[in-house]
Scaffold this active site. Structure first.
Site, PDB file in Angstrom:
ATOM      1  N   CYS A   4      19.878  20.573  37.776  1.00  0.00           N
ATOM      2  CA  CYS A   4      19.546  20.381  36.356  1.00  0.00           C
ATOM      3  C   CYS A   4      18.099  20.834  36.140  1.00  0.00           C
ATOM      4  O   CYS A   4      17.167  20.295  36.758  1.00  0.00           O
ATOM      5  CB  CYS A   4      19.713  18.918  35.948  1.00  0.00           C
ATOM      6  SG  CYS A   4      19.039  18.587  34.302  1.00  0.00           S
ATOM      7  N   ASP A  30       8.777  23.861  24.746  1.00  0.00           N
ATOM      8  CA  ASP A  30      10.024  24.625  24.851  1.00  0.00           C
ATOM      9  C   ASP A  30       9.683  26.067  25.259  1.00  0.00           C
ATOM     10  O   ASP A  30       8.734  26.665  24.731  1.00  0.00           O
ATOM     11  CB  ASP A  30      10.756  24.605  23.498  1.00  0.00           C
ATOM     12  CG  ASP A  30      12.169  25.116  23.611  1.00  0.00           C
ATOM     13  OD1 ASP A  30      13.104  24.323  23.436  1.00  0.00           O
ATOM     14  OD2 ASP A  30      12.341  26.332  23.873  1.00  0.00           O
ATOM     15  N   HIS A  99      18.062  16.026  25.330  1.00  0.00           N
ATOM     16  CA  HIS A  99      16.706  16.394  24.926  1.00  0.00           C
ATOM     17  C   HIS A  99      16.603  16.381  23.412  1.00  0.00           C
ATOM     18  O   HIS A  99      17.571  16.646  22.701  1.00  0.00           O
ATOM     19  CB  HIS A  99      16.298  17.758  25.483  1.00  0.00           C
ATOM     20  CG  HIS A  99      17.274  18.864  25.224  1.00  0.00           C
ATOM     21  ND1 HIS A  99      18.441  19.016  25.944  1.00  0.00           N
ATOM     22  CD2 HIS A  99      17.271  19.875  24.313  1.00  0.00           C
ATOM     23  CE1 HIS A  99      19.103  20.062  25.497  1.00  0.00           C
ATOM     24  NE2 HIS A  99      18.420  20.606  24.503  1.00  0.00           N
TER      25      HIS A  99
HETATM   26  P1  DGP Z   1      19.478  23.365  23.420  1.00  0.00           P
HETATM   27  O1  DGP Z   1      20.035  24.632  22.886  1.00  0.00           O
HETATM   28  O2  DGP Z   1      19.408  22.275  22.359  1.00  0.00           O
HETATM   29  O3  DGP Z   1      20.231  22.911  24.665  1.00  0.00           O
HETATM   30  O4  DGP Z   1      17.983  23.658  23.837  1.00  0.00           O
HETATM   31  C1  DGP Z   1      17.568  23.925  25.133  1.00  0.00           C
HETATM   32  C2  DGP Z   1      16.143  24.376  25.036  1.00  0.00           C
HETATM   33  O5  DGP Z   1      15.596  24.359  26.340  1.00  0.00           O
HETATM   34  C3  DGP Z   1      15.948  25.785  24.501  1.00  0.00           C
HETATM   35  O6  DGP Z   1      15.234  25.714  23.263  1.00  0.00           O
HETATM   36  C4  DGP Z   1      15.113  26.509  25.552  1.00  0.00           C
HETATM   37  C5  DGP Z   1      14.645  25.398  26.448  1.00  0.00           C
HETATM   38  N1  DGP Z   1      14.584  25.737  27.867  1.00  0.00           N
HETATM   39  C6  DGP Z   1      15.611  26.192  28.638  1.00  0.00           C
HETATM   40  N2  DGP Z   1      15.189  26.359  29.905  1.00  0.00           N
HETATM   41  C7  DGP Z   1      13.883  25.982  29.929  1.00  0.00           C
HETATM   42  C8  DGP Z   1      12.895  25.923  30.957  1.00  0.00           C
HETATM   43  O7  DGP Z   1      13.132  26.241  32.131  1.00  0.00           O
HETATM   44  N3  DGP Z   1      11.646  25.497  30.593  1.00  0.00           N
HETATM   45  C9  DGP Z   1      11.360  25.110  29.301  1.00  0.00           C
HETATM   46  N4  DGP Z   1      10.101  24.718  29.057  1.00  0.00           N
HETATM   47  N5  DGP Z   1      12.268  25.156  28.319  1.00  0.00           N
HETATM   48  C10 DGP Z   1      13.511  25.584  28.629  1.00  0.00           C
END
Ligand code: DGP
Length: 113
Positions: A4, A30, A99
């Site tokens: 995860c 994000d 989240h």
């Molecule tokens: P959702 O579509 O609601 O599941 O949003 C997931 C968010 O997580 C998306 O806006 C991009 C972010 N995200 C995905 N992988 C990573 C990561 O490795 N690091 C960070 N900081 N954000 C991530």
């Protein structure tokens, strides 16, 4: 949980820009910002989504929600913010660790769908 991404971020295995942390939750930038301020707030304990809330304590859920206002105050957010959580396929949830997106820093779209 093994494999995860957000558990690895919480554990510090994957680096992140931290905005807030307490015993229950962790908040970080994000990677794909949709607003000038776009922060993700996650419970430290793995739970897949809002559909699985029975798997985490009320205190952890409350901590995530309360973190949003704490972060907004810390960043001097003016004129409000949006807190949203995508749950499941139809909402395009892409990371299966609960989240909350904290979006701020501009006038956000009135459209929620
Ligand atoms: P959702 O579509 O609601 O599941 O949003 C997931 C968010 O997580 C998306 O806006 C991009 C972010 N995200 C995905 N992988 C990573 C990561 O490795 N690091 C960070 N900081 N954000 C991530």
């Amino acid at each position: 949980m093994k494999d995860c991404i957000f558990c690895k971020i919480v554990e510090g295995i994957i680096p992140s820009t931290k905005y807030y942390e307490d015993e229950h939750c962790y908040a970080f930038s994000d990677a794909n910002p949709m607003a000038p301020i776009h922060i993700l707030i996650v419970p430290k304990k793995h739970v897949a989504s809002l559909a699985d809330l029975e798997q985490i304590d009320d205190a952890a859920l409350a901590a995530c929600l309360r973190a949003a206002e704490k972060i907004a105050q810390k960043l001097g957010v003016k004129d409000g913010y949006r807190l949203a959580s995508n749950c499941g396929k139809n909402a395009h949830q892409s990371v299966q660790h609960l989240h909350f997106h904290l979006l701020a820093g501009e006038k956000l779209s009135p459209k929620m769908g």
